[in-house]
Design a protein around this motif. Structure first.
Motif, mmCIF file in Angstrom:
data_model
loop_
_atom_site.group_PDB
_atom_site.id
_atom_site.type_symbol
_atom_site.label_atom_id
_atom_site.label_comp_id
_atom_site.label_asym_id
_atom_site.label_seq_id
_atom_site.Cartn_x
_atom_site.Cartn_y
_atom_site.Cartn_z
ATOM 1 N N THR A 122 28.848 50.035 45.465
ATOM 2 C CA THR A 122 30.255 50.107 45.062
ATOM 3 C C THR A 122 30.612 49.038 44.032
ATOM 4 O O THR A 122 31.578 49.197 43.298
ATOM 5 C CB THR A 122 31.198 49.950 46.275
ATOM 6 O OG1 THR A 122 30.900 48.730 46.941
ATOM 7 C CG2 THR A 122 31.031 51.107 47.240
ATOM 8 N N GLU A 163 30.349 50.740 40.887
ATOM 9 C CA GLU A 163 31.498 51.603 40.580
ATOM 10 C C GLU A 163 32.701 50.764 40.162
ATOM 11 O O GLU A 163 33.457 51.136 39.271
ATOM 12 C CB GLU A 163 31.855 52.494 41.763
ATOM 13 C CG GLU A 163 32.775 53.600 41.288
ATOM 14 C CD GLU A 163 33.248 54.537 42.373
ATOM 15 O OE1 GLU A 163 33.534 54.053 43.478
ATOM 16 O OE2 GLU A 163 33.339 55.736 42.102
ATOM 17 N N GLU A 164 32.870 49.612 40.816
ATOM 18 C CA GLU A 164 33.981 48.718 40.456
ATOM 19 C C GLU A 164 33.827 48.274 38.991
ATOM 20 O O GLU A 164 34.796 48.202 38.243
ATOM 21 C CB GLU A 164 33.980 47.508 41.402
ATOM 22 C CG GLU A 164 35.239 46.685 41.394
ATOM 23 C CD GLU A 164 36.477 47.424 41.926
ATOM 24 O OE1 GLU A 164 36.311 48.333 42.758
ATOM 25 O OE2 GLU A 164 37.591 47.111 41.477
ATOM 26 N N GLN A 167 35.325 50.358 36.325
ATOM 27 C CA GLN A 167 36.747 50.094 36.057
ATOM 28 C C GLN A 167 36.883 48.911 35.094
ATOM 29 O O GLN A 167 37.782 48.878 34.263
ATOM 30 C CB GLN A 167 37.495 49.774 37.360
ATOM 31 C CG GLN A 167 37.389 50.847 38.424
ATOM 32 C CD GLN A 167 37.944 52.177 37.953
ATOM 33 O OE1 GLN A 167 39.054 52.241 37.422
ATOM 34 N NE2 GLN A 167 37.146 53.223 38.085
ATOM 35 N N THR A 168 35.957 47.968 35.227
ATOM 36 C CA THR A 168 35.994 46.792 34.345
ATOM 37 C C THR A 168 35.829 47.225 32.880
ATOM 38 O O THR A 168 36.481 46.679 31.989
ATOM 39 C CB THR A 168 34.878 45.797 34.741
ATOM 40 O OG1 THR A 168 34.985 45.547 36.139
ATOM 41 C CG2 THR A 168 34.975 44.507 33.979
ATOM 42 N N ASP A 183 36.220 40.247 48.687
ATOM 43 C CA ASP A 183 36.680 41.330 47.830
ATOM 44 C C ASP A 183 36.302 41.045 46.372
ATOM 45 O O ASP A 183 36.472 39.924 45.898
ATOM 46 C CB ASP A 183 38.196 41.475 47.965
ATOM 47 C CG ASP A 183 38.673 42.825 47.486
ATOM 48 O OD1 ASP A 183 37.833 43.749 47.437
ATOM 49 O OD2 ASP A 183 39.860 42.956 47.172
ATOM 50 N N THR A 196 37.068 42.695 42.678
ATOM 51 C CA THR A 196 37.801 43.723 41.943
ATOM 52 C C THR A 196 37.267 43.817 40.518
ATOM 53 O O THR A 196 36.538 42.927 40.059
ATOM 54 C CB THR A 196 39.305 43.402 41.883
ATOM 55 O OG1 THR A 196 39.468 42.227 41.069
ATOM 56 C CG2 THR A 196 39.870 43.148 43.274
ATOM 57 N N TYR A 197 37.707 44.886 39.836
ATOM 58 C CA TYR A 197 37.310 45.048 38.426
ATOM 59 C C TYR A 197 37.750 43.850 37.594
ATOM 60 O O TYR A 197 37.078 43.438 36.656
ATOM 61 C CB TYR A 197 37.863 46.362 37.855
ATOM 62 C CG TYR A 197 39.373 46.441 37.840
ATOM 63 C CD1 TYR A 197 40.077 46.951 38.915
ATOM 64 C CD2 TYR A 197 40.095 45.999 36.730
ATOM 65 C CE1 TYR A 197 41.462 47.019 38.900
ATOM 66 C CE2 TYR A 197 41.479 46.067 36.699
ATOM 67 C CZ TYR A 197 42.155 46.574 37.798
ATOM 68 O OH TYR A 197 43.508 46.639 37.789
#
Lengths: 295, 406
Positions: free
Chosen positions: B301, B304-305, B308-309, B389, B391-392
């Motif tokens: 994942t 996949e993140e 988004q970046t 966590d 994130t992008y």
């Protein structure tokens, strides 16, 4: 149930020549007698002497399909085989063939799970009272006073009662047998093979190499273990224990031969003090008393 | 009027046009269905469609929902499967090894400490080549923590298993079905781990297209054992082997992985042609590789993140591309090198550490860069351990820092 001698003479050769067993190996006698009594056996062998005596890959001295598996994985692997063969609709007998290390100690949790699920398996434990494969270290089956390489002054604790632990699982059939009484062993295996579910047979199997005994007297030691009351012969069915015809008279201590007759033939007991012998004798009587409560 | 008209009667009562509609409706049952499901449910659905004959598993968070769903399916008679409720993960793998060698298709699943406890037999299955399929729901190791990282699966990267890392629930389902075909290919014949990030996938619902049973059956034929424990042809499996025998066996395992390198894309292609979506690539490329100032590599994942970046940074006029490794074992070195050669900078993100060195993915990529004399500016970052966590935007900061430093 009564097995006739000619039937025993007629059994298939399951352990072939050229195997790596020591002279006077007790487990080889137990293996030949037990496995030859079964219909289409598939045998699972964890780490133990039996994983070594089969010879070196690609040669194999076992004339039956054999799965060698990690120490604590015998009953789980056998569970998989039994279920898979059921799924495939094949008529086979799934067998666990383990030493006392695999049964009393490291593999206890795997067989306890399989017994609780009542998997369709016959579990044999050939009991030579210690870890023979790695060269004679103590196990949960080692009797008090016996010298092993990890108990150089004799084991301080009593031997574990694996049959009573097994009995607490309420499995359909439990038996003990000795290589001193092969017809009794063979009959018990035949009987077990006619029952469904988890069945357990504990076999007294002398090891001259580790016990420091004369290889020529292995069967005699098997007889003496019964006659001195060291190894009680019995069956447990539906929670009820019955002492076997061959061994019931030794329930009464008066009928037993002196334990010294058994101990003196084995180097592992050479340095036993009289106090240790007394404690061992008490251990044996305690086990008889506990077993008698299950009658 | 009776409300229990059959569909056909109902259609006839409504006239010819409706009859056509009903026919289409019946056919649609043969078509793929789309459902909202968690990663755990996607695993269970894929397993069901693959018709394993023996399942043995022991529950552990966050894998639990897989075993619960499957045992429900077996209990309701939706699967023709022997389900063994073993007393530990060690026994789960023991049971599937036995069942596989007795001639059946086998399945199990685990996570984290369960995988470690199973460890001895994970190696046994790897070294003796047992074609079992095992999703691993990635979860951190001790002290107790249930959140995702890749430390569990990475501890078994050397164990002789094929390893996939999925990015979403759809890929979890597709790769799990493919895993059976890959594991059981007679020129591969080895166990397959399908890794999915705990909670991020296992417990998060997303849209998943489910192929029909008929189409999966056409893709995945019944189990054909290479060798089987059979009283009519006795042989000993896993017996005492001398050094030469072990050498021969290990070389054959290396050959098996080389075969897998070639055959996996073919099997993924066959799946894509027959069923759809998946694609035959071992490394997924997202973004414009020709314009990219920096490539980002990650597993699962995190990959996949990072997609988004790419989008996020392009709005700032920073061009990036993601190389997401879908398969980690066999290591897709050829594909990797041909991609890395086309970018000036590379950032490798690991969700696990080889303590005393660096992230496993980074270490292995560096080795390839050296061996192939690839001229690229190399950066590595460890992120998301213990379920931290990521994130992008966090990944974007890393890329921006790299570009700033220069």
């Amino acid at each position: 149930m009564n097995v006739k001698i000619p039937e025993m003479m007629d059994r298939p050769e399951v352990l072939l020549r050229g195997n790596f067993a020591c002279a006077g190996c007790g487990l080889s006698i137990a293996y030949k007698t037990s496995i030859s009594a079964l219909n289409r056996p598939i045998v699972v062998i964890p780490a133990c002497c039996s994983s070594v005596i089969q010879s070196l890959h690609p040669n194999v001295a076992y004339n039956v399909p054999t799965l060698n598996i990690a120490f604590a994985a015998h009953a789980s692997a056998a569970s998989g085989i039994a279920r898979a063969k059921k799924m495939r609709g094949e008529d086979t007998t799934t067998v666990v063939w383990s030493g006392d290390g695999g049964t009393y100690d490291i593999g206890l949790s795997t067989w306890s799970g399989a017994a609780e699920r009542n998997e369709n398996i016959i579990h044999f434990c050939y009991d030579n009272n210690f870890y023979s494969n790695t060269g004679a270290q103590r196990s949960g089956a080692t009797p008090r006073g016996a010298v092993t390489t990890t108990t150089p002054r004799g084991k301080r604790e009593k031997r574990k009662s694996i049959a009573r632990i097994m009995a607490a699982h309420d499995i359909p059939y439990i038996a003990t047998a000795s290589i001193g009484y092969l017809r009794d062993l063979y009959t018990k295996v035949k009987k077990a093979s006619m029952i469904e579910g988890y069945r357990f047979i504990l076999i007294d199997a002398p090891c001259p190499t580790g016990w420091n005994s004369d290889p020529a007297i292995t069967p005699e030691l098997g007889e003496l273990s019964v006659k001195t009351g060291y190894f009680p012969l019995f069956e447990i069915e539906e929670g009820k224990l019955t002492f076997s015809k061959r061994g019931i008279r030794y329930k009464d201590p008066i009928n037993r031969l002196s334990i010294e007759k058994y101990l003196e033939k084995q180097g592992r007991f050479k340095s036993m003090t009289s106090e240790q012998t007394k404690l061992l004798t008490d251990d044996l009587q305690y086990e008889w008393d506990m077993l008698s409560k299950l009658e | 009027m009776c409300s229990c008209l059959s569909r056909k009667e109902e259609a006839e009562s409504l006239g010819n046009d409706s009859r056509v509609e009903v026919k289409e409706m019946v056919q649609s049952l043969e078509k793929p269905q789309t459902k909202l499901m968690t990663g755990a449910e996607a695993v269970a659905t894929a397993a069901k469609l693959s018709r394993p004959q023996v399942i043995a598993a022991y529950p552990i968070t966050p894998q639990t929902k897989i075993v619960e769903t499957l045992s429900g399916m077996v209990a309701r008679g939706e699967m023709d499967t022997e389900y063994i409720n073993v007393e530990s993960e060690h026994s789960a793998m023991g049971a599937v090894i036995g069942a596989s060698l007795a001639g059946t298709r086998t399945f199990t699943a685990t996570s984290s400490h369960g995988l470690l406890y199973m460890g001895e037999l994970v190696w046994w299955a790897g070294m003796t080549r047992i074609p079992v399929v095992m999703p691993v729901v990635n979860r951190s190791l001790n002290p107790w923590n249930i959140w995702p990282d890749h430390q569990d699966a990475m501890a078994f990267r050397d164990a002789g298993w094929i390893q996939f890392y999925a990015k979403n629930n759809q890929e979890v389902l597709d790769l799990t079905i493919c895993a059976f075909k890959i594991a059981e290919h007679h020129k591969i014949w080895m166990p397959v781990m399908v890794c999915l990030d705990g909670f991020i996938l296992s417990h998060t619902s997303a849209q998943v297209e489910i192929p029909s049973q008929a189409i999966v059956d056409a893709f995945l034929p019944p189990f054909e054992p290479l060798a089987m424990l059979d009283p009519d042809n006795p042989f000993a499996h896993g017996s005492l082997t001398d050094s030469e025998g072990i050498w021969e066996q290990r070389m054959s395992l290396i050959d098996g992985f080389n075969n897998a390198r070639v055959l996996i894309p073919q099997i993924l292609k066959e799946y894509t042609d027959k069923i759809g979506r998946l694609g035959d690539y071992l490394i997924e490329v997202t973004g414009n590789i020709e314009e990219a100032e920096c490539a980002i590599m990650a597993l699962g994942t995190l990959g996949e993140e990072a997609e988004q970046t790419v989008e996020f940074l392009s709005e700032k006029n920073i061009k990036t591309v993601v190389f997401r490794l879908r398969v980690f074992r066999p290591f897709p070195r050829k594909e990797l090198i041909s991609l890395i050669k086309r970018v000036p900078r590379l950032l490798v993100i690991d969700r696990a550490v080889s303590f005393g060195n660096a992230g496993q993915l980074a270490i292995e990529i560096q080795a390839e860069l050296f061996a192939h004399k690839v001229d690229v500016l190399f950066y590595q970052k460890i992120m998301g351990l213990g379920g931290m966590d990521v994130t992008y935007a966090d990944i974007a900061v890393e890329v921006e820092n790299i570009l700033k430093e220069e």
